[in-house]
Design a protein around this motif. Sequence first.
Motif: not given
Length: 268
Positions: A71-83
């Motif tokens: 799911d492409p949402a995974i990459m988006l969530v990970k970027s927010l967790m890093e931010k």
Amino acid sequence: MIVFNTLFNFYRKYRLHSKFTPQPSETCYSGVSILKPLMGVDPNLFTNLETFFNMNYPKYELLFCVEEDTDPAIMLVKSLMEKYPKIDAKLFIGATIVGVNPKINNMHHAYEAAVYDFVLISDSGIRMKEDTLQDMMNHMTDKIALVHQMPFSADRSGFAAALEKIYFGTAQSRIYLTADCIKINCHTGMSALMRKSVLDEEGGLKTFGCYLAEDFFIAKSFTDRGWKIRICSQPAMQNSGICDIHSFQSRLTRSYEWWKFIGLFLVA
């Protein structure tokens, strides 16, 4: 009709125009586990999820739930967790089949891992203000087990978005608030804060996996045991990035079927 409109406007002001009072700095806050079931990405998903990382509430965790590891949402969530590394956020990948309800299947692992006494289930298209979670917790008094938000729409451009906002601000809100006023179970699960202990007494979230209308039956199980449910003063700001006449018409059809189901259930 004049009397009805007067009573409706009074109740609307009573429910939705409560004055927000910030808590003293020494207040002992109850923790909240926020479950975010996700599937796919739309143009507004990143900004919607980011509002949950910027809430003015000192004790909460974000539990993101994704069914497929592609799911492409995974990459988006990970970027927010890093931010936002200081925000307690976790990502759960993979569903567990506990019933016919795909949303509950998706959230099962996250629910089992939730550490706080309160659980907020929030759909992917919801946008939060900084004080929304505090407002919901302010309504969670001793006799209340579930606090939910009245559906509304965030500001978006286009004719379909304007039509959607007019509908949720007039016809839908009138039905929703009237049902709440006369104590009909009108709870929709797009944004719902619950006492986890009360839900666990029913066997947990998985107990309601056998229902597609899990929100209705969760609220019913609470009220059947003497607990109360409340609408908080801030509405649920729906901010889906996909907004057109066809999708709006589909939502109206589902809404009609939902209210028809409630009517048939109450009659039975």
